[in-house]
Enzyme design. Structure first.
Site: not given
Length: 187
Positions: A136-137
């Site tokens: 989950p950048c």
């Protein structure tokens, strides 16, 4: 052999690419399906479109639920990051620990991998993330609650859209307005 499939979500048509028993890439929505297919063909010229196998169907269900507003942690999904550098893998391992609705800064990620001062390098690594949404950048922000960059189609607007769906907090401090969605800040 690499395979891919496109699937619909609340933010548009996404894609997963897998090889063997692991997901090797994800693609967030493009402007349209033709553009999505073109990008997939460029990134994975050997991949063929296929019906998703069981673990990919599970991943799709989890991603669809997350992007529909359900609190889902995707860190358990089987992914393969071996094609990325050791530094990037360290960044992605920390990023995988950020729960839905929470955020870290590039500097905090750098500190957690034992490289304080490497915030810029963390940003570069996240820009190269082959499996966005699962890694989950989008939950990593610049200092001061600024959005930082985002390499998916739509850029920062897509990042903010996902963070809004997750009802993300930009601070550990409680706020009078915790139930409000994250909004774009003016520069």
């Amino acid at each position: 052999m690499q395979s891919f499939c496109l699937f619909d979500t609340a933010i548009g048509s996404c894609a997963l690419v897998w090889q063997g028993e692991k997901i090797i890439a994800a693609q967030l929505p493009e402007h349209d399906e033709t553009t999505a297919r073109r990008r997939l063909a460029h990134r994975f010229p050997e991949a063929g479109e296929a019906e998703p196998v069981a673990f990919v169907r599970e991943a799709i269900a989890e991603i669809v639920a997350l992007l529909a507003g359900e609190q889902r942690d995707l860190g358990h999904l089987p992914i393969d990051l071996s094609a990325t550098s050791e530094f990037n893998q360290r960044v992605y391992r920390v990023t995988l620990t950020i729960p839905p609705g929470e955020t870290l800064t590039y500097g905090e990620v750098a500190a957690r991998i034992g490289e304080p001062g490497a915030a810029r390098a963390v940003g570069v690594a996240l820009g190269q993330n082959p499996i966005p949404i699962i890694v989950p950048c989008h939950r990593v922000l610049a200092a001061g609650g600024k959005t930082g960059g985002f390499s998916a189609d739509g850029g920062v607007e897509t990042k903010l859209r996902i963070l809004t769906i997750e009802k993300a907090r930009t601070s550990a401090e409680p706020s009078l307005f915790d139930s409000l969605p994250l909004e774009a800040r003016r520069r």
